[in-house]
Design an enzyme around this catalytic site. Structure first.
Site, PDB file in Angstrom:
ATOM      1  N   PRO A   1       0.699  -1.350  -0.020  1.00 34.49           N
ATOM      2  CA  PRO A   1       0.220   0.079  -0.070  1.00 34.49           C
ATOM      3  C   PRO A   1       1.007   1.309   0.004  1.00 34.49           C
ATOM      4  O   PRO A   1       2.100   1.305   0.445  1.00 34.49           O
ATOM      5  CB  PRO A   1      -0.833  -0.055   1.255  1.00 34.49           C
ATOM      6  CG  PRO A   1       0.268  -0.885   2.026  1.00 34.49           C
ATOM      7  CD  PRO A   1       1.065  -1.659   1.572  1.00 34.49           C
TER       8      PRO A   1
ATOM      9  N   PHE B   1       4.575   4.518   2.249  1.00 30.48           N
ATOM     10  CA  PHE B   1       4.792   3.203   1.526  1.00 30.48           C
ATOM     11  C   PHE B   1       5.214   2.106   2.330  1.00 30.48           C
ATOM     12  O   PHE B   1       6.304   2.226   3.083  1.00 30.48           O
ATOM     13  CB  PHE B   1       5.482   3.554   0.524  1.00 30.48           C
ATOM     14  CG  PHE B   1       5.935   2.339  -0.416  1.00 30.48           C
ATOM     15  CD1 PHE B   1       5.153   1.604  -1.119  1.00 30.48           C
ATOM     16  CD2 PHE B   1       7.286   1.962  -0.626  1.00 30.48           C
ATOM     17  CE1 PHE B   1       5.397   0.435  -1.708  1.00 30.48           C
ATOM     18  CE2 PHE B   1       7.824   0.908  -1.540  1.00 30.48           C
ATOM     19  CZ  PHE B   1       6.782   0.189  -1.979  1.00 30.48           C
ATOM     20  N   HIS B   2       4.468   0.957   2.105  1.00 24.77           N
ATOM     21  CA  HIS B   2       5.194  -0.294   2.657  1.00 24.77           C
ATOM     22  C   HIS B   2       5.372  -1.285   1.515  1.00 24.77           C
ATOM     23  O   HIS B   2       4.757  -1.745   0.668  1.00 24.77           O
ATOM     24  CB  HIS B   2       4.235  -0.852   3.484  1.00 24.77           C
ATOM     25  CG  HIS B   2       4.504  -2.142   4.400  1.00 24.77           C
ATOM     26  ND1 HIS B   2       5.297  -3.195   3.889  1.00 24.77           N
ATOM     27  CD2 HIS B   2       4.560  -2.315   5.818  1.00 24.77           C
ATOM     28  CE1 HIS B   2       5.491  -3.952   4.942  1.00 24.77           C
ATOM     29  NE2 HIS B   2       5.032  -3.434   6.011  1.00 24.77           N
ATOM     30  N   SER B   3       6.890  -1.711   1.630  1.00 27.31           N
ATOM     31  CA  SER B   3       7.195  -2.404   0.394  1.00 27.31           C
ATOM     32  C   SER B   3       7.100  -4.060   0.467  1.00 27.31           C
ATOM     33  O   SER B   3       6.451  -4.403   1.869  1.00 27.31           O
ATOM     34  CB  SER B   3       8.782  -2.186   0.005  1.00 27.31           C
ATOM     35  OG  SER B   3       9.292  -3.181  -0.866  1.00 27.31           O
TER      36      SER B   3
END
Length: 964
Positions: free
Chosen positions: A786, A804-806
């Site tokens: 997300p 951001f979350h990778s």
């Protein structure tokens, strides 16, 4: 006539009581209108000005600005409102004398409400928001909430005077009909900042005052029967000279307005029974909803299946009722088993997480067993059965209201204790008293299964119970869940958790009332079709239209609950509840699998299929409806027997009280949106990134309070939070951002909603969020990544912030695609920008060189910080002046990283910052702390050993930068 005159000859003065009403009306209106006139004449431009706009955008003052902000209009108002108090108390007393009847408790209650309203009116009058904002709000909210029972009670107690009743109905309708419009325009002003909206709001606010006073003025038509000496000259208060026919018609009209709720004869045993049943239902839902969040702790820390997930099957306790000796033992000793189930509330005393989970798991198992046995036992008595079913569902509504008041945490959960807002001890004591009252009647059916021979199917009933309980738990155990399903970011285009959550609770309340009054109607296929359409709209659409589907779904689920649970109670409890809860458990796992597909066996088969979940839920409920339609008289209505329906009125009153509690909480929680950054004079923006592990700390306690303290003490203006989406059964249907944003005074963007199948990202900001978009980055193999792209108004400049979350380390192709997507997204912005992210890469290696590149235009906040693996802060077109890493203590498994930036002002400063983008040596020049202004410095609180386990680490101190 001569008889009255003879008695009156000794009176010194005689005054008709209607003049008390007229005096009250005249002085009250004078108080408000004199302040309006004086304020408009002396301070017009000042009192129409608000925090966003002034004249000519806003041209009519609000009530609060008129009566409380300036001298002398404030003095005019206070003088006349003080003069109003005498007639006001007299009005309340006369109304009580007029309506009091032997054995009637309602007139006493309404008189008490009238006195309370008068006192709280004095409270918000003499304690203005300028004097003490909190107490002003408390008095104002209390006054508004008390107006509801005062209005309904006055209508219910009205003497048979058609004109007075007509005016009361019209004025009450106008008063309550004005409130939604007033709230709407206040939101347009406060949240959307629409020019002129506050003026429109002010007109509705003034209308509310006029209608409120006018409603009480109607008493003049009734007080004509009183004269002050004091004597009832016409005998109306005793029912003399009133046509029985006309009285019957008028009483019927009054019952229509008040839904006959006030007709109930109050008796303390029945009041205590209802209170105990509702609270005990609340206890059941508190334990059931607390079980999931306790289970979630273990796969969260094991990063996969831990074995503790087996406790999700705790609810299948009713299967034991299939063993005849056990069924007989349980039903004959229901009080003992209900008492044993309360051991689940003792979980907060168990420090070890594994033992704490075991405690709550056993409590839930025994509770489900006891409730199933109770319903089966009561199934031979329709009224007692309905009372227990109402306790179960009203308990759910109470649980949702309490969670709203506690900002989505339940104070009785095993993850709560005194340090984070828990009220476990008080809750347990009340639960014991409620249980004793709840089980005071002997069981009626002591263990036979004769009822199972009736028409219908136990298996169909079980399927219906499984789907129904999953729907109630997953969608309605928190009023913000479905609101976050339809949330799409800024500008706001849909409902907000506060205050719009009440719409969900109101839909649940209305559905339950229809379900108990029209069970055959709600059990039809046509109503089922409407419910299915609502679920489809909720699943497929967003913003307000999607939320309309949510309201239909909430209405349908609580409406179908009474007839469906009633039908299941008349079947074999082993199947209807034992198998039913097993199916519910399968749905709970399905509910988790759609987002946790990367960590569970068979997960990819159901990846991102919330639509399948909703369809399965409705199909299961459809099986229950099929069972209902196959039984002609499954659900019996108690017609023509008033004593049988008395409990409905008590439970309806309980629902009213719960709704009032929710409304008061919603008013209290209404966002102020007047937030101020910590170092406005220095034009500093302090930004942070933190992975909060779903706000469960290392010891399985809810961590919101500890997170709040650290964020506040670090003076963070903008923070990205990751692993935030807890709006699922297994995670407790929680939303940490509600507490943090409201307590810290920050705007919040929740990020992609619970139906977007991510672990969640959120943004909290002291600066207004002008626009935000949510992104689901390419993830062909692993978990969805997300991202939030938000544009903030920072000291008059637009600044873009990316959260951001990778994806995980195990999926390199996913991370490569995500890197390219996000880098292009950041590169497309020419504004000053900050990335707050979890990147899963090593500094200066691999994907890092795409994030920090000409594609994105972003710079690393600290090149020499070699120890990072996940959390990064990148920036461009800003002057970076500070960076620090702060240890997490036991809050989570990830530290908090923080950076300070100066936002350039004017073309010269912007040009200087733009020049730094191409000069790394100048941009990265480090300086000692004494070389930077005071407003640029990080708090000294965390130096050395720090506080509560938080300290500056890695570098052991903050780092500062100043271009050469």
């Amino acid at each position: 006539m001569s008889k009255y005159k003879d008695k009156e000859r000794g009176a010194i003065v005689s005054l008709n009581a209607k003049w008390i009403s007229w005096t009250h009306t005249a002085v009250a209106y004078t108080a408000f209108l004199s302040a309006l006139s004086v304020g408009t004449y002396l301070h017009y431009h000042k009192i129409v000005k608000n925090e966003f706009y002034g004249y000519p955008d806003e041209w009519f003052p609000s009530v609060s600005a008129t009566i409380g902000d300036r001298y002398p209009e404030r003095s005019f108002f206070m003088l006349f409102i003080a003069m109003t108090s005498g007639p006001r108390f007299a009005l309340v007393a006369l109304w009580y004398l007029l309506t009091a009847k032997p054995g009637k408790a309602l007139p006493k209650f309404i008189a008490g409400v009238g006195i309370f309203r008068t006192l709280t009116c004095g409270g918000w009058t003499y304690v203005t928001s300028t004097d003490d904002h909190d107490w002003h709000d408390i008095f104002m909210i209390s006054y508004l909430v008390a107006t509801i029972p005062w209005t309904a009670g006055c209508i219910a107690l009205s003497p048979p005077n058609p004109a007075a009743i007509k005016y009361r109905k019209y004025l009450a309708s106008a008063f309550f009909g004005t409130i939604p419009f007033m709230v709407y325009f206040f939101i347009q002003h406060k949240i959307h900042r629409v020019a002129g909206a506050y003026t429109t709001y002010a007109f509705f606010e003034w209308s509310l005052i006029l209608f409120d006073v006018a409603f009480d003025a109607v008493t003049a038509l009734d007080f004509d029967t009183f004269e002050i000496v004091v004597k009832d000259v016409k005998g109306l208060s005793k029912g003399v000279n009133v046509s029985s026919k006309s009285t019957a018609v008028i009483e019927k009209e009054k019952r229509k307005v008040t839904a006959s709720v006030f007709d109930v004869k109050f008796a303390w045993p029945e009041v205590l029974d209802t209170a105990a049943e509702v609270y005990y239902g609340f206890v059941f839902w508190s334990m059931l909803t607390g079980l999931g969040v306790a289970i979630w702790y273990f796969p969260l820390w094991y990063m996969g299946i831990s074995g503790y997930e087996a406790f999700v099957m705790s609810t299948i306790g009713p299967l034991l009722l299939g063993i005849k000796p056990i069924r007989s033992l349980v039903i004959r000793n229901l009080r003992v088993f209900h008492f044993l189930s309360l051991g689940g509330l003792l979980a907060w005393q168990v420090k070890d997480p594994a033992y704490r989970l075991s405690t709550i798991g056993v409590g839930v198992m025994v509770s489900c067993l006891s409730w199933a046995a109770t319903l089966y036992s009561e199934s031979v008595h329709p009224v007692r059965l309905e009372s227990k079913i109402l306790a179960w569902i009203v308990g759910l509504i109470m649980s949702s209201a309490v969670k709203f008041a506690w900002q989505t945490n339940n104070p009785l959960w095993p993850i709560m204790h005194s340090a984070n807002g828990g009220q476990n001890g008080i809750g347990l004591i009340l639960a014991i008293f409620a249980m004793l009252r709840f089980t005071r009647r002997a069981p009626l059916n002591t263990g036979t299964v004769a009822n199972d021979k009736q028409n219908g199917s136990s298996l169909l009933a079980a399927l219906g119970i499984g789907g129904l309980f999953f729907g109630l738990h997953s969608l309605l155990s928190d009023t913000s869940t479905m609101i976050l399903w339809v949330w799409e970011g800024y500008p706001v285009r849909g409902p907000l958790s506060a205050p719009h959550g009440w719409f969900t609770l109101a839909a649940m309340t209305a559905g339950l009332l229809v379900g108990i009054s029209q069970p055959r109607l709600v059990g039809t296929w046509s109503v089922y079709g409407v419910g299915s359409i609502g679920a489809a709209i909720l699943t497929l659409y967003h913003n307000w239209f999607g939320y309309y589907g949510a309201l239909v779904t909430a209405f349908y689920l609580t409406a179908i609950a009474p007839p469906m649970i009633s039908a299941a109670s008349k079947k074999c409890p082993t199947v209807s509840f034992g198998v039913g809860f097993f199916i519910y458990n399968l749905m709970v796992l399905f509910h988790v699998w759609v987002v946790a597909y990367a960590f569970v066996p068979g997960g990819p088969l159901v990846r991102e299929h919330t639509d399948w979940i909703m369809a399965t839920m409705m199909l299961l409920i459809g099986a229950g409806v099929f069972n209902l339609t196959s039984v002609n008289s499954v659900y019996h209505e108690a017609r023509g027997q008033p004593p049988r329906s008395q409990h409905r009125k008590y439970h309806t009153l309980a629902l009213g009280i719960i709704n009032l509690f929710f409304i008061a909480s919603a008013i209290r929680r209404f966002p102020s949106n007047d937030y101020t950054p910590y170092h406005e004079d220095s034009r500093i923006i302090t930004a942070g990134i933190w992975t909060i592990h779903f706000s469960l700390d290392n010891d399985m306690w809810s961590s919101e309070y500890r997170m709040r303290d650290l964020i506040k003490e670090l003076e963070i203006d903008v923070i990205g939070l990751l692993e935030t989406d807890s709006q699922r059964i297994i995670m407790g249907n929680r939303d940490t951002t509600q507490f943090l944003s409201e307590d810290l005074g920050m705007y919040v963007d929740y990020g992609p909603g619970p139906n977007k199948h991510t672990w969640g990202s959120a943004l909290l900001s002291k600066f207004p969020i002008m626009n935000s978009t949510h992104h689901l980055l390419p993830s062909p193999v692993g978990e969805l990544a997300p991202a939030i792209h938000a544009t903030l108004d920072v000291y008059g400049e637009l600044v873009d912030v990316f959260v951001f979350h990778s994806g995980q380390e195990e999926d390199p192709e996913d991370r490569r695609l995500q890197t390219e997507y996000l880098s292009k997204l950041m590169g497309a912005s020419s504004r000053p920008s900050i990335l707050l992210a979890y990147l899963v890469t090593k500094p200066l290696e691999g994907n890092y060189n795409t994030y920090v590149s000409d594609i994105s235009g972003m710079h690393d906040v600290e090149l020499s910080d070699w120890d990072r693996w996940c959390e990064y802060i990148l920036y461009k077109h800003l002057q970076r002046v500070g960076y620090a890493r702060v240890s997490r203590s036991t809050i989570t498994d990830t530290e908090l990283q923080v950076a300070k930036f100066v936002v350039p002002k004017g073309e010269d400063e912007k040009a200087q910052v733009a020049a730094l983008d191409g000069n790394a040596e100048a941009r990265d020049r480090r300086v000692s702390e004494h070389e930077v202004p005071e407003g640029w410095k990080f708090p000294a609180l965390f130096r050395g050993e720090g506080v509560r386990g938080h300290r500056y680490h890695v570098f052991n101190e903050p780092r500062y930068y100043r271009p050469s």
